[in-house]
Scaffold this motif. Structure first.
Motif, PDB file in Angstrom:
ATOM      1  N   GLU A 118       7.940   7.001   1.173  1.00 14.95           N
ATOM      2  CA  GLU A 118       7.263   6.139   0.199  1.00 14.95           C
ATOM      3  C   GLU A 118       7.838   6.258  -1.210  1.00 14.95           C
ATOM      4  O   GLU A 118       7.566   5.420  -2.067  1.00 14.95           O
ATOM      5  N   GLY A 125       8.703   3.150   2.337  1.00 14.98           N
ATOM      6  CA  GLY A 125       9.287   2.813   1.044  1.00 14.98           C
ATOM      7  C   GLY A 125      10.009   1.484   1.027  1.00 14.98           C
ATOM      8  O   GLY A 125       9.625   0.542   1.712  1.00 14.98           O
ATOM      9  N   THR A 172       0.844  -1.194   0.000  1.00 18.79           N
ATOM     10  CA  THR A 172       0.000   0.000   0.000  1.00 18.79           C
ATOM     11  C   THR A 172       0.875   1.239   0.000  1.00 18.79           C
ATOM     12  O   THR A 172       1.968   1.253   0.575  1.00 18.79           O
ATOM     13  N   TRP A 173       0.402   2.302  -0.627  1.00 15.33           N
ATOM     14  CA  TRP A 173       1.179   3.527  -0.796  1.00 15.33           C
ATOM     15  C   TRP A 173       0.940   4.497   0.362  1.00 15.33           C
ATOM     16  O   TRP A 173      -0.155   4.565   0.904  1.00 15.33           O
TER      17      TRP A 173
END
Length: 211
Positions: free
Chosen positions: A75, A53, A47-48
């Motif tokens: 991210e 990251g 998921t963003w």
């Protein structure tokens, strides 16, 4: 108080499970293409946003060499790609549950190897993921073993099986919050790190063509 891995390994079988308890399928990247041994892949959250990251190496504790695997907070940070190999088989096909060795595509000059291992950090009393062997983690207990990839939530999770113990634990994340610059990957019986794979050669090729 729940015993920790540092104090005893005797509790581990309580959390052991059979990796083949789920349906076996070929592991694919975010484009739907199968991942293969020898290829290079970024490991990213499924998921963003706040999930952070990619993976990198960092110095933790009193280490003078970056031998601890961290997940960057940003991210937009892809991190360092990894390579998968199947012990004793080349090239092979990677299915869910296939025993794997994982290593970073780049090795720090001060490390003897970029191959992933598990080690117990005495200070935080958690089993974390690092690289190299006992030489890279002096005074800390290290465990050899194999990793595998399993379906999980929106993507996959990594599982580590300790050699000779019959015990497998999920790979989760732990934020030590001591200025390490990222979340540690650790062995856990709680929530696993939900991940996807991005083929590094394609991403890097696109970036070079744009630049």
């Amino acid at each position: 108080m729940k015993p920790t891995l540092l104090l005893s390994l005797s509790f581990l079988p309580l959390f052991a499970f059979l990796a083949l308890s789920e349906d076996v399928e070929q592991v694919v990247d975010i484009s739907g293409n199968p991942i293969f041994p020898g290829g290079t892949y970024y490991i990213m959250p499924s998921t963003w946003g706040a999930a952070g990251g990619g993976l990198k190496l960092g110095r933790t504790g009193n280490s003078n060499c970056p031998v601890t695997v961290l997940q960057d907070y940003s991210e937009i940070f892809r991190g360092t790609p990894v390579k998968f190999s199947i012990p004793g088989i080349s090239p092979g096909i990677i299915f869910t549950g296939t025993p794997l060795e994982i290593e970073f595509a780049e090795k720090p000059y001060c490390a003897e190897s970029s191959k992933w291992v598990a080690f117990v950090d005495n200070e935080i009393q958690k089993a974390c993921v690092g690289i190299g062997g006992p030489e890279g983690h002096p005074g800390q207990q290290t465990f050899s073993g194999t990793f595998s990839i399993q379906k999980y939530k929106f993507g996959y999770k990594l599982v580590f099986c300790i050699t000779g113990s019959g015990t497998c634990l999920d790979i989760g994340r732990f934020d030590a919050k001591n200025g390490e610059g990222g979340r540690r990957l650790n062995l856990t019986e709680h929530e696993a790190f939900d991940i996807v794979f991005i083929e590094a050669s394609k991403v890097d090729g696109i970036i070079k063509s744009v630049v």
